[in-house]
Design a protein around this motif. Structure first.
Motif, mmCIF file in Angstrom:
data_model
loop_
_atom_site.group_PDB
_atom_site.id
_atom_site.type_symbol
_atom_site.label_atom_id
_atom_site.label_comp_id
_atom_site.label_asym_id
_atom_site.label_seq_id
_atom_site.Cartn_x
_atom_site.Cartn_y
_atom_site.Cartn_z
ATOM 1 N N ASN A 203 -7.163 5.296 4.032
ATOM 2 C CA ASN A 203 -7.838 4.005 3.840
ATOM 3 C C ASN A 203 -9.325 4.133 3.505
ATOM 4 O O ASN A 203 -10.092 3.189 3.714
ATOM 5 N N LYS B 289 0.821 -1.201 0.000
ATOM 6 C CA LYS B 289 0.000 0.000 0.000
ATOM 7 C C LYS B 289 0.859 1.257 0.000
ATOM 8 O O LYS B 289 0.636 2.169 -0.785
ATOM 9 N N TYR C 155 -11.073 3.937 0.686
ATOM 10 C CA TYR C 155 -10.904 3.577 -0.718
ATOM 11 C C TYR C 155 -12.173 3.748 -1.548
ATOM 12 O O TYR C 155 -12.093 4.043 -2.739
ATOM 13 N N GLU D 9 -8.936 -2.704 -3.211
ATOM 14 C CA GLU D 9 -9.098 -2.546 -1.762
ATOM 15 C C GLU D 9 -10.556 -2.614 -1.324
ATOM 16 O O GLU D 9 -10.841 -2.997 -0.189
#
Length: 275
Positions: A208, A2, A210, A240
């Protein structure tokens, strides 16, 4: 994976602001150049004949070192220092020494303080900022970037590219929300401003979020279907969020369009992660 992928995306987006001083040759594996651009001997003022920023990046080639030495020798007697500053900056850019290139681009802006010249200086420092890893260098290059862009905005308050890049210098500070607020201001002024939308997507990826990132990248692609960075980022975001079939389709299509070997390698890694 990531963090590595985010570095690739951030660096790729930053490159778009550095095209004016980009060398005519292709720099191989440029996305892998996210090395420390270390400013160990930072000079206080770019207009007072300071030494170049010292870096831990690979040294210039012997030919490039020779070119810089010869160009510097010409500076003392030259009446057209702008042309020599430009040439020196281009040599450093060719060697992926973007921080040192920025020093000479800033010299041009100091000598001829036009909005255009300060914008180029800001773009150059922003490029170096995005390729820095050590916190002390991130902080230093962020300050140099802000200083240049603020001079632009004093004369041209609606210069959206300067506002967008300036916002991103606050991401790695104690006030990351300032970046988001500034980007929102840009999008209030121009809802379809592609660079700001890309950066909002990147910030969503970094936190995070996504699904939200994917929405931003889809919006970019509605505006500009040819934006390869948005396609790549959307593909990864969909991986993700579990939408792997759609991600695979996007990435396989993108692979036929990308010519850079480093980005092709990243696409292959993303596709491999789907299996």
């Amino acid at each position: 994976m990531k963090r590595h992928f985010l570095i690739i995306i951030v660096a790729a987006i930053a490159l778009t602001g550095f095209l004016y001083y980009r060398p005519k040759v292709v720099v191989k594996n440029e996305a892998k150049a996210n090395r420390d651009k270390v400013a160990d001997n930072k000079a206080a003022d770019a207009g007072k004949g300071q030494n170049d920023i010292t870096t831990q990046a690979p040294k210039l080639s012997a030919e490039q070192e020779s070119q810089v030495t010869e160009l510097k020798k010409k500076l003392a007697a030259s009446t057209d220092k702008k042309a020599l500053y430009t040439q020196i900056a281009q040599v450093f850019a060719t060697g992926n020494r973007f921080d040192s290139a920025a020093v000479y681009i800033e010299k041009i802006a100091i000598a001829e303080p036009t909005t255009e010249n300060w914008l180029k200086a800001g773009d150059a420092y922003f490029q170096a900022y995005n390729l820095a890893l050590k916190q002390e260098n991130i902080t230093y290059l962020a300050e140099k970037t802000r200083s240049a862009y603020q001079k632009v905005l004093e004369k041209s308050p609606h210069q959206l590219m300067a506002k967008t890049n300036l916002a991103m210098t606050y991401v790695q500070t104690d006030s990351p929300m300032q970046a988001i607020m500034m980007l929102r201001q840009v999008l209030e002024e121009e809802p379809n401003f592609e660079p700001a939308l890309m950066q909002m997507g990147v910030l969503s990826m970094q936190s995070n979020q996504y699904a939200r990132a994917a929405d931003r990248f889809r919006q970019v692609l509605r505006i500009n279907p040819a934006n390869l960075n948005a396609q790549l980022a959307l593909g990864y975001s969909l991986i993700e969020t579990g939408e792997k079939a759609q991600a695979k389709k996007i990435l396989e299509d993108l692979k036929t369009k990308v010519k850079d070997p480093t980005l092709t390698e990243e696409i292959n890694k993303a596709l491999e992660s789907i299996k």
